[in-house]
Motif scaffolding. Structure first.
Motif, PDB file in Angstrom:
ATOM      1  N   MET A 115      -1.035  -8.035  11.073  1.00  0.00           N
ATOM      2  CA  MET A 115      -2.201  -7.837  10.205  1.00  0.00           C
ATOM      3  C   MET A 115      -1.735  -7.385   8.826  1.00  0.00           C
ATOM      4  O   MET A 115      -2.213  -7.877   7.807  1.00  0.00           O
ATOM      5  N   ARG A 116      -0.795  -6.454   8.775  1.00  0.00           N
ATOM      6  CA  ARG A 116      -0.258  -5.981   7.492  1.00  0.00           C
ATOM      7  C   ARG A 116       0.344  -7.146   6.709  1.00  0.00           C
ATOM      8  O   ARG A 116       0.107  -7.310   5.520  1.00  0.00           O
ATOM      9  N   GLU A 117       1.108  -7.972   7.398  1.00  0.00           N
ATOM     10  CA  GLU A 117       1.752  -9.116   6.749  1.00  0.00           C
ATOM     11  C   GLU A 117       0.706 -10.073   6.165  1.00  0.00           C
ATOM     12  O   GLU A 117       0.835 -10.532   5.030  1.00  0.00           O
ATOM     13  N   PHE A 118      -0.318 -10.363   6.930  1.00  0.00           N
ATOM     14  CA  PHE A 118      -1.346 -11.290   6.468  1.00  0.00           C
ATOM     15  C   PHE A 118      -2.182 -10.692   5.338  1.00  0.00           C
ATOM     16  O   PHE A 118      -2.560 -11.395   4.401  1.00  0.00           O
ATOM     17  N   MET A 119      -2.490  -9.407   5.419  1.00  0.00           N
ATOM     18  CA  MET A 119      -3.226  -8.752   4.324  1.00  0.00           C
ATOM     19  C   MET A 119      -2.414  -8.852   3.033  1.00  0.00           C
ATOM     20  O   MET A 119      -2.954  -9.160   1.977  1.00  0.00           O
ATOM     21  N   ASN A 120      -1.128  -8.602   3.121  1.00  0.00           N
ATOM     22  CA  ASN A 120      -0.254  -8.712   1.951  1.00  0.00           C
ATOM     23  C   ASN A 120      -0.158 -10.154   1.462  1.00  0.00           C
ATOM     24  O   ASN A 120      -0.171 -10.409   0.256  1.00  0.00           O
ATOM     25  N   TYR A 121      -0.069 -11.078   2.383  1.00  0.00           N
ATOM     26  CA  TYR A 121       0.038 -12.488   2.024  1.00  0.00           C
ATOM     27  C   TYR A 121      -1.187 -12.948   1.232  1.00  0.00           C
ATOM     28  O   TYR A 121      -1.062 -13.573   0.186  1.00  0.00           O
ATOM     29  N   TYR A 122      -2.377 -12.619   1.734  1.00  0.00           N
ATOM     30  CA  TYR A 122      -3.598 -13.114   1.106  1.00  0.00           C
ATOM     31  C   TYR A 122      -3.926 -12.405  -0.202  1.00  0.00           C
ATOM     32  O   TYR A 122      -4.707 -12.911  -0.988  1.00  0.00           O
ATOM     33  N   ASP A 123      -3.354 -11.242  -0.426  1.00  0.00           N
ATOM     34  CA  ASP A 123      -3.611 -10.590  -1.706  1.00  0.00           C
ATOM     35  C   ASP A 123      -2.316 -10.211  -2.425  1.00  0.00           C
ATOM     36  O   ASP A 123      -2.257  -9.200  -3.123  1.00  0.00           O
TER      37      ASP A 123
END
Length: 134
Positions: A115-123
């Motif tokens: 989840m952390r990785e995807f949150m960082n990826y999308y923003d």
């Protein structure tokens, strides 16, 4: 099972989760939801989440919840949500909570590594940069 009464229609939550795309049905559901006590709105949105998280987030925006309840739902879905929800969480909650508050909350929560990785990826790394600036 929750039954949703909208206008002249009654439908079960799983059927509602399929969403017909009918604007009138969506309008009726929003009006019905706002008419519920706050605790029942939260229960409804939580139960809809696993069936159709995008629709749950759209309805949250229309649910007229107090700020604390929006923050509660965001924290809940950050912890419980699948990483595939990250982009939609950003898209729907950032306008509701405000950009600064959104990232402050996100950086304080214990997220799964994915989840952390995807949150960082999308923003574009905003979550990690927020956490480092605590």
């Amino acid at each position: 099972e929750i039954m949703v009464v909208t206008g002249v229609q009654t439908c079960a939550l799983p059927i509602l989760a399929l969403r017909s795309g009918n604007a009138q049905v969506d309008k009726d559901v929003r009006q019905w939801l706002v008419g519920l006590p706050i605790a029942e709105r939260l229960v409804f949105l939580k139960q809809l989440w696993p069936l159709n998280f995008r629709y749950s987030l759209r309805l949250l925006q229309a649910a007229q919840l107090p700020r604390q309840k929006n923050e509660y739902m965001f924290r809940h879905w950050l912890r419980a949500g699948h990483h595939n929800t990250a982009q939609e969480l950003i898209k729907r909650f950032e306008p509701v909570l405000g950009e600064r508050k959104f990232w402050q909350i996100a950086s304080q929560e214990t997220l799964s590594p994915t989840m952390r990785e995807f949150m960082n990826y999308y923003d574009l790394g905003r979550l990690d940069s927020q956490a480092q600036g605590k």
